[in-house]
Write an enzyme that holds these catalytic residues in place. Structure first.
Site, short mmCIF file in Angstrom:
data_model
loop_
_atom_site.label_atom_id
_atom_site.label_comp_id
_atom_site.label_asym_id
_atom_site.label_seq_id
_atom_site.Cartn_x
_atom_site.Cartn_y
_atom_site.Cartn_z
N THR A 1 0.82 -1.22 0.00
CA THR A 1 0.00 0.00 0.00
C THR A 1 0.85 1.28 0.00
O THR A 1 0.32 2.38 -0.07
CB THR A 1 -0.92 0.03 1.23
OG1 THR A 1 -0.10 -0.04 2.40
CG2 THR A 1 -1.89 -1.15 1.23
N ALA B 1 4.06 3.99 -1.28
CA ALA B 1 4.33 4.67 -2.56
C ALA B 1 5.09 3.76 -3.51
O ALA B 1 4.77 3.68 -4.70
CB ALA B 1 5.13 5.96 -2.31
N VAL B 2 6.09 3.04 -3.00
CA VAL B 2 6.87 2.13 -3.85
C VAL B 2 6.08 0.87 -4.16
O VAL B 2 6.08 0.37 -5.29
CB VAL B 2 8.22 1.78 -3.20
CG1 VAL B 2 8.96 0.73 -4.02
CG2 VAL B 2 9.09 3.03 -3.06
N SER C 1 -2.52 -1.17 7.51
CA SER C 1 -3.05 -1.09 6.14
C SER C 1 -3.75 -2.38 5.71
O SER C 1 -4.34 -2.44 4.63
CB SER C 1 -1.91 -0.79 5.17
OG SER C 1 -1.32 0.45 5.48
N CYS D 1 17.83 4.60 -4.29
CA CYS D 1 17.38 5.21 -5.55
C CYS D 1 18.44 6.07 -6.23
O CYS D 1 18.69 5.93 -7.43
CB CYS D 1 16.12 6.05 -5.31
SG CYS D 1 16.25 7.16 -3.89
N GLN E 1 17.00 15.79 -5.40
CA GLN E 1 16.13 14.64 -5.20
C GLN E 1 14.67 15.00 -4.93
O GLN E 1 14.36 15.95 -4.21
CB GLN E 1 16.70 13.77 -4.07
CG GLN E 1 18.03 13.14 -4.47
CD GLN E 1 18.63 12.20 -3.42
OE1 GLN E 1 19.77 12.37 -3.04
NE2 GLN E 1 17.87 11.21 -2.97
N SER F 1 9.15 12.37 -3.35
CA SER F 1 8.52 11.05 -3.29
C SER F 1 9.46 10.02 -2.68
O SER F 1 9.00 9.01 -2.15
CB SER F 1 8.07 10.60 -4.68
OG SER F 1 9.15 10.65 -5.59
N HIS G 1 14.71 11.95 -9.66
CA HIS G 1 15.94 12.51 -9.09
C HIS G 1 16.84 12.98 -10.22
O HIS G 1 17.00 12.28 -11.23
CB HIS G 1 16.71 11.43 -8.31
CG HIS G 1 16.09 11.02 -7.02
ND1 HIS G 1 15.01 11.65 -6.45
CD2 HIS G 1 16.43 10.02 -6.15
CE1 HIS G 1 14.71 11.06 -5.30
NE2 HIS G 1 15.54 10.07 -5.10
#
Lengths: 349, 349
Positions: free
Chosen positions: B15, B17-18, B44, B132, B159, B162, B252
């Site tokens: 659930t 963002a990634v 979640s 990242c 960066q 998010s 980024h």
């Protein structure tokens, strides 16, 4: 009461983003002014501006405007300076020019008072104010050069949109609002009003400031490289720059890597050196999350330095983060500061 | 019709963002899935997510959840990975872990498929997905290292928020709106939710990502330094990083200076090299204002490289600008890509 002599000061480009900051800076510094002449292009002439509560009507700038002027602060674009600064100088005014028109002219001193005040004496009527991103960097580099020697500089910038003028600020804000509303928009100014294509600046980073030169660097990057060498009197200094526009209103930030000449320098030595240097405020306590930011540097005259670290591989290498208000130390304040030195050095009498 | 075997895939942190990007990436890649298990914290659990039009109920992640799972993609924070990845591995799943929990563990391969695919074979049940900001950089550095050798890397990052999670995106947007409205606001998340002080990110640049380490570098900067050396098998490589958060939602950007080993390399050679490298799209035509930007890289799998310039003083020095979607190549896509290689290399059968 002390009898302070006043000077006839002209501000060319008085209605622009920098011109406005010049007036507020002259006011804030209580600059000794006997007469103030505000000049602009025909388009802005007739506007009324307040200075110390008094209304001044902006007049069209022409050669005769400079009769009797002691100090003329120019910030109305390179072509205006090229045409009118020599006219002003011919009439006895000393010009402090904030455009790039004369910066690399070997006959014109390029001055950041904390760095090369003495160069002011070489003037022949015109003194150039360096590019905003250059000024804050050399303020931090000069005390290091003096104490430790300096061999190499690599800078990546995070530059505010106000450097591209009042319309660029407006564009950033309107775009931001459009994106937050989920509405369409058409970029029209940034990255560079004079270039062909325009890109989104809101919630983005654009690796272009000014146009590109033949070698792949932009003019902004070449300004940082060439102006740094000239101001610091180090034609042999290795300088490289990558200049990037980000969605910030006021305040340029710079990630700077340097190599000093002296071996075994500690971070604490570098901090002590910068903390006591003219025009610099050291903000460097990582354990307290204290470091410079555009949001806290905006509106201030000083250059803020922090995040000083020794390179993990090179004993002579250091990293730092340099922030200053691009319209103040980067433009208006540096110009007014030069004007103040013209008086304190006895050059303008 | 080809008889494609399907795999039982678990997504831990589905659930987040990634996690959300992992699902959309699995979908977009038409990953061969026979069974999909979506896992999360208790908070979640119970949520319903769509995958290929079918509803899946998110379940609480516990050791038994991994019975029968072939591939488990973890992105629910370091502590969850530390606790559950070994449990999943014990039950025969191969874990691709997107947290920093195991990245520097010498027993765990740290993989960017374009760079060190072969390291996947060394896995003992867990494969780490790098940070990242590291991933996109090594994608660009590896073809250079292979052809020209590589001695030194200095990177300054720009960066996106998010990277700090969905709440950080919300904070940036709400702050932006407050500033545009001239209203007050209180920063509560950025630069780092786990640290003491919080600063304005809207219309600002914050030179802090993650907390500070003892040497003055942040954990994010040390990740870039250490992970780059591990992925590229170059413990001796000189790497330095300054990591900066800017008000961008996805993507980024990195200003990177490198020194190669080979003498006399031209910009064109470097461009040709990168243009033909796996996973890279060269966007480098300064005369046409073509260069990578976060706004154009967002939503794409590739790493975009441009602004390639030769240093003006060092024959072996080059500057470039590297951009990629931090949630895709920087996280979800790199994880799914590792999972694809697990199949194509015959490791997961």
């Amino acid at each position: 009461m002390e009898n302070v002599k006043g000077y006839h000061v002209a501000v060319v480009g008085a209605t622009g983003a920098v011109g406005e900051k010049m007036l507020s800076t002259l006011e804030k510094r209580n600059f000794p002014i006997s007469k103030l002449t505000l000049l602009s292009s025909e388009r802005s002439a007739g506007k009324k501006l307040l200075f110390k509560g008094e209304e001044h009507v902006v007049q069209v700038a022409k050669p005769e405007s400079f009769e009797g002027v002691d100090i003329a602060l120019f910030s109305a674009g390179g072509s205006v300076s090229k045409q009118l600064a020599p006219e002003a100088a011919k009439r006895g005014a000393i010009c402090v020019d904030n455009t790039s028109a004369f910066r690399m002219d070997p006959e014109v001193p390029l001055v950041v008072p904390e760095v090369n005040e003495a160069d002011i004496h070489q003037h022949k009527g015109i003194i150039a104010n360096p590019n905003c991103s250059t000024i804050q960097m050399v303020v931090a580099l000069e005390p290091i050069r003096k104490a430790l020697g300096l061999n190499k500089v690599i800078v990546s910038t995070y530059q505010a949109v106000s450097g591209a003028g009042a319309m660029a600020i407006k564009e950033m804000k309107e775009q931001s609002q459009a994106i937050l509303n989920g509405e369409a928009f058409t970029p029209e100014i940034l990255p560079c009003g004079a270039d062909k294509k325009h890109y989104q600046i809101a919630f983005n980073a654009i690796p272009q400031i000014d146009k590109f030169t033949e070698n792949g660097f932009t003019f902004e990057e070449m300004k940082m490289i060439n102006e740094t060498k000239k101001i610091m009197h180090m034609p042999e200094l290795s300088v490289a720059a990558t200049c990037v526009r980000i969605p910030v209103e006021y305040g340029h930030s710079e990630s700077v890597y340097i190599e000093v000449e002296k071996e075994g320098v500690t971070v604490q030595e570098l901090k002590d050196l910068l903390a006591s240097a003219e025009g610099i405020i050291l903000e460097d306590q990582p354990e307290e999350q204290v470091y410079p930011m555009a949001s806290t540097a905006a509106g201030k005259f000083e250059t803020f330095v922090g995040r000083i670290r020794k390179d993990l591989d090179n004993d002579k290498g250091f990293h730092m983060w340099i922030v200053s208000d691009n319209l103040l130390k980067g433009a208006a304040w540096n110009s007014v500061q030069i004007a103040e030195r013209l008086i304190s050095l006895g050059i303008v009498k």
